[in-house]
Design an enzyme around this catalytic site. Structure first.
Site, PDB file in Angstrom:
ATOM      1  N   ARG A 213       0.850  -1.197   0.000  1.00 25.35           N
ATOM      2  CA  ARG A 213       0.000   0.000   0.000  1.00 25.35           C
ATOM      3  C   ARG A 213       0.886   1.247   0.000  1.00 25.35           C
ATOM      4  NH1 ARG A 213      -5.594  -1.814   2.181  1.00 25.35           N
ATOM      5  NH2 ARG A 213      -5.568  -3.815   1.085  1.00 25.35           N
ATOM      6  N   GLU A 215       0.420   4.231   0.587  1.00 20.94           N
ATOM      7  CA  GLU A 215      -0.207   5.364   1.266  1.00 20.94           C
ATOM      8  C   GLU A 215       0.828   6.043   2.149  1.00 20.94           C
ATOM      9  OE1 GLU A 215      -2.801   2.732   3.153  1.00 20.94           O
ATOM     10  OE2 GLU A 215      -4.294   2.710   1.542  1.00 20.94           O
ATOM     11  N   ARG A 221      -0.603   2.403  13.302  1.00 22.67           N
ATOM     12  CA  ARG A 221      -1.259   1.185  12.826  1.00 22.67           C
ATOM     13  C   ARG A 221      -1.180   0.959  11.320  1.00 22.67           C
ATOM     14  NH1 ARG A 221      -6.823   2.579  11.759  1.00 22.67           N
ATOM     15  NH2 ARG A 221      -6.847   4.814  11.640  1.00 22.67           N
ATOM     16  N   HIS A 222      -0.408   1.780  10.617  1.00 24.43           N
ATOM     17  CA  HIS A 222      -0.264   1.596   9.170  1.00 24.43           C
ATOM     18  C   HIS A 222       1.176   1.298   8.788  1.00 24.43           C
ATOM     19  CE1 HIS A 222      -4.128   3.844   8.933  1.00 24.43           C
ATOM     20  NE2 HIS A 222      -4.323   3.003   7.933  1.00 24.43           N
ATOM     21  N   GLU A 357      -9.655  -1.200  13.357  1.00 23.61           N
ATOM     22  CA  GLU A 357     -10.109  -2.139  12.330  1.00 23.61           C
ATOM     23  C   GLU A 357      -9.039  -3.209  12.116  1.00 23.61           C
ATOM     24  OE1 GLU A 357     -10.933  -0.439   8.384  1.00 23.61           O
ATOM     25  OE2 GLU A 357     -10.193  -2.329   7.540  1.00 23.61           O
ATOM     26  N   SER A 360     -11.736  -6.274   7.009  1.00 24.51           N
ATOM     27  CA  SER A 360     -12.878  -5.791   6.232  1.00 24.51           C
ATOM     28  C   SER A 360     -13.332  -6.928   5.342  1.00 24.51           C
ATOM     29  CB  SER A 360     -12.474  -4.640   5.315  1.00 24.51           C
ATOM     30  OG  SER A 360     -12.303  -3.466   6.031  1.00 24.51           O
ATOM     31  N   ARG A 408      -2.055  -6.027  12.334  1.00 22.66           N
ATOM     32  CA  ARG A 408      -3.058  -5.340  13.176  1.00 22.66           C
ATOM     33  C   ARG A 408      -3.527  -6.245  14.315  1.00 22.66           C
ATOM     34  NH1 ARG A 408      -6.211  -1.276  10.215  1.00 22.66           N
ATOM     35  NH2 ARG A 408      -4.582   0.104   9.424  1.00 22.66           N
TER      36      ARG A 408
HETATM   37  P1  ATP Z   1      -7.569   1.374   7.200  1.00 25.94           P
HETATM   38  O1  ATP Z   1      -8.894   2.021   6.886  1.00 25.94           O
HETATM   39  O2  ATP Z   1      -7.434   1.000   8.643  1.00 25.94           O
HETATM   40  O3  ATP Z   1      -6.405   2.128   6.672  1.00 25.94           O
HETATM   41  P2  ATP Z   1      -8.276  -0.324   4.993  1.00 25.94           P
HETATM   42  O4  ATP Z   1      -9.755  -0.315   5.173  1.00 25.94           O
HETATM   43  O5  ATP Z   1      -7.663   0.549   3.969  1.00 25.94           O
HETATM   44  O6  ATP Z   1      -7.556  -0.021   6.412  1.00 25.94           O
HETATM   45  P3  ATP Z   1      -8.483  -2.964   3.897  1.00 25.94           P
HETATM   46  O7  ATP Z   1      -8.252  -2.686   2.475  1.00 25.94           O
HETATM   47  O8  ATP Z   1      -9.869  -3.147   4.376  1.00 25.94           O
HETATM   48  O9  ATP Z   1      -7.758  -1.814   4.764  1.00 25.94           O
HETATM   49  O10 ATP Z   1      -7.541  -4.199   4.294  1.00 25.94           O
HETATM   50  C1  ATP Z   1      -7.954  -5.287   5.114  1.00 25.94           C
HETATM   51  C2  ATP Z   1      -7.164  -5.317   6.402  1.00 25.94           C
HETATM   52  O11 ATP Z   1      -5.753  -5.269   6.153  1.00 25.94           O
HETATM   53  C3  ATP Z   1      -7.420  -4.121   7.309  1.00 25.94           C
HETATM   54  O12 ATP Z   1      -8.585  -4.325   8.077  1.00 25.94           O
HETATM   55  C4  ATP Z   1      -6.163  -4.105   8.159  1.00 25.94           C
HETATM   56  O13 ATP Z   1      -6.218  -5.095   9.164  1.00 25.94           O
HETATM   57  C5  ATP Z   1      -5.090  -4.529   7.167  1.00 25.94           C
HETATM   58  N1  ATP Z   1      -4.448  -3.350   6.577  1.00 25.94           N
HETATM   59  C6  ATP Z   1      -4.807  -2.687   5.478  1.00 25.94           C
HETATM   60  N2  ATP Z   1      -3.990  -1.660   5.215  1.00 25.94           N
HETATM   61  C7  ATP Z   1      -3.059  -1.669   6.206  1.00 25.94           C
HETATM   62  C8  ATP Z   1      -1.913  -0.861   6.488  1.00 25.94           C
HETATM   63  N3  ATP Z   1      -1.562   0.140   5.698  1.00 25.94           N
HETATM   64  N4  ATP Z   1      -1.166  -1.183   7.564  1.00 25.94           N
HETATM   65  C9  ATP Z   1      -1.523  -2.238   8.354  1.00 25.94           C
HETATM   66  N5  ATP Z   1      -2.576  -3.027   8.138  1.00 25.94           N
HETATM   67  C10 ATP Z   1      -3.344  -2.760   7.079  1.00 25.94           C
HETATM   68 MG    MG Z   2     -11.031  -1.810   5.518  1.00 22.18          MG
END
Ligand code: ATP
Ligand code: MG
Length: 433
Positions: A213, A215, A221-222, A357, A360, A408
């Site tokens: 990712r 981002e 937590r990211h 979270e 998802s 997470r």
């Molecule tokens: P957030 O809104 O918390 O940034 P997301 O909704 O973008 O997460 P999803 O695409 O739903 O993330 O990814 C499924 C799962 O993968 C998330 O619930 C989380 O546990 C994990 N995850 C996603 N992006 C990240 C990140 N950048 N760092 C750590 N864990 C992540």
């Molecule tokens: Mg999500």
């Protein structure tokens, strides 16, 4: 090379000869008596050398040995209630296998704290601390258990490509890479591939996977490289089937973590196992709960970090709930493949653990025409999804799934920042080691 790990040397082995291998954790010199603490994967053991009893060459070696050198010790097990674990080794042979440089980049005995950057720059040494290695043993245990559990539920482990030609969902930023003479990207999720497999007859699949990712987060937590368990299953009635699979899996993971007694003792931490079924709160209910606390979120918007935290605190304090689902998100906030629930809502959910979270998921659209319409409504080009869309024209069963962040889960289980629970984390600023 080694006959025993330190933890296998018990009182029953009194007067037996054992061979141990490990690192010089500490040394103490009381003149006629020299102590050396050997550390191996399983713990510590005291090596006691006495002038007049132990060979002079061994005494000299102990004198000159630097901390963290790798040694092999052969000796007799002796009971001594003053020693840690009530026993020690009287060495008859000591081999210096590889000497360590001094000074050390960080203190392994945990008497001096190092900052996170120093620790991560020297992760190989940081991991020698029992407190740190316990995190990763626990992590390994829950991943192993997840695999076992899912296999028991009839899931097949898959492996989707991590080099992809274009965005799988739109939205999340991708890392571009050069792929011979073309541009390609690192995959942000196996979403489209696991869905394609639902049309292949392998109707329950999972992957222990990596999400990339791009981002520019800088949060607790990211990360930019994420470990996850990603799953998809077919012939479901609704997203409720997916939630039931997820809640059982997560509770299995937590149960496994809670049974890692030695690791939890080292970490001085306790883990509570939640009761099934987990509580489900709709998105609308969550907005109401938050509004009562003075936190207004306009309908349709994501529950932001502050809102997530506040909700977690609220549920924990008022209802003793740590792990819960948020269901029925507004359709407009969800990716194109999400199954609508009426006009406004979607068959999607998040799983939250202490206000963060961790997963998802939801039911997906399985009708080709419906999917094309939704892709268009998201201002994406159906032509860019040719291979994916094709699967929906030749018999696609109803299906759904989730992505569960392992990093997470670990951080919430142990109440640690995400970088503590990933061996070699990748964030905005860190690309090495
Ligand atoms: P957030 O809104 O918390 O940034 P997301 O909704 O973008 O997460 P999803 O695409 O739903 O993330 O990814 C499924 C799962 O993968 C998330 O619930 C989380 O546990 C994990 N995850 C996603 N992006 C990240 C990140 N950048 N760092 C750590 N864990 C992540
Ligand atoms: Mg999500």
């Amino acid at each position: 090379m080694r006959s025993h790990y330190s933890s296998q040397v018990t009182h029953e082995l009194e007067d037996e000869i054992v061979i141990l291998c490990g690192w010089v954790h500490e040394k103490r010199d009381l003149g006629n008596l020299k102590f050396l603490v050997l550390r191996d994967r399983e713990g510590f053991i005291q090596i006691t050398a006495k002038k007049g009893v132990t060979g002079d060459d061994i005494l000299e070696d102990i004198n000159s040995l630097s901390k963290e050198s790798v040694i092999q010790v052969k000796g007799k097990v002796k009971l001594n209630n003053k020693a840690p674990n009530g026993l020690e080794i009287n060495p008859s042979n000591l081999k210096v296998i590889n000497e360590s440089n001094s000074p050390l980049p960080l203190d392994v005995t945990q008497k001096v704290d190092s900052d996170m950057d120093t620790r991560l720059n020297n992760r190989f040494m940081d991991l020698r601390k029992p407190g740190v290695s316990s995190i990763f043993r626990l992590r390994s245990a829950i991943i192993n258990r997840s695999r076992e559990y899912l296999k028991g539920e009839g899931f097949i482990e898959m492996c989707s490509p991590k080099i992809i030609a274009s965005a799988s969902e739109g939205g999340t930023d991708l890392f571009p890479i050069s792929y011979f003479d073309k541009e390609a990207f690192l995959a942000q999720s196996p979403q489209l591939y696991k869905q394609m497999l639902m049309g292949s007859g392998l109707d329950r699949v999972f992957e222990t996977t990596t999400y990339f990712r791009a981002e520019e987060h800088d949060t607790r937590r990211h990360l930019n490289e994420v470990s996850a368990i990603d799953l998809e299953m077919a012939f479901i009635e609704s997203e409720e089937d997916i939630m039931q699979m997820l809640e059982r899996l997560v509770v299995e993971m937590i149960k496994t973590a809670s049974s890692c007694k030695k690791e939890l003792e080292t970490l001085e931490w306790e883990i509570k196992v939640p009761q099934l079924p987990l509580k489900r709160f709709t998105y609308d209910e969550c907005l109401n709960l938050l509004a009562k606390e003075g936190k207004e979120i306009p309908w349709g918007e994501d529950i932001d970090t502050e809102g997530e935290k506040l909700l977690g605190k609220l549920l924990q304090e008022k209802q003793g709930i740590e792990l819960y689902f948020i269901t029925k998100y507004p359709l407009k906030s969800k990716p194109f493949y999400t199954m609508p629930d009426g006009e406004k809502y979607s068959r999607s959910f998040d799983l939250c653990f202490k206000g963060v979270e961790v997963s998802s998921g939801g039911q997906r659209i399985h009708s080709h025409n419906h999917l094309v319409k939704r892709i268009e409504q998201h201002n994406l080009e159906p032509e860019n999804f040719e291979y994916y869309l094709k699967c929906f024209q030749y018999g696609m069963p109803p299906h759904g799934g989730f992505g569960l962040g392992v990093d997470r889960m670990m951080m919430q289980l142990l109440d640690l920042p995400i970088k503590e629970v990933v061996m070699f984390p990748r964030d905005r600023h860190r690309l090495t080691p």
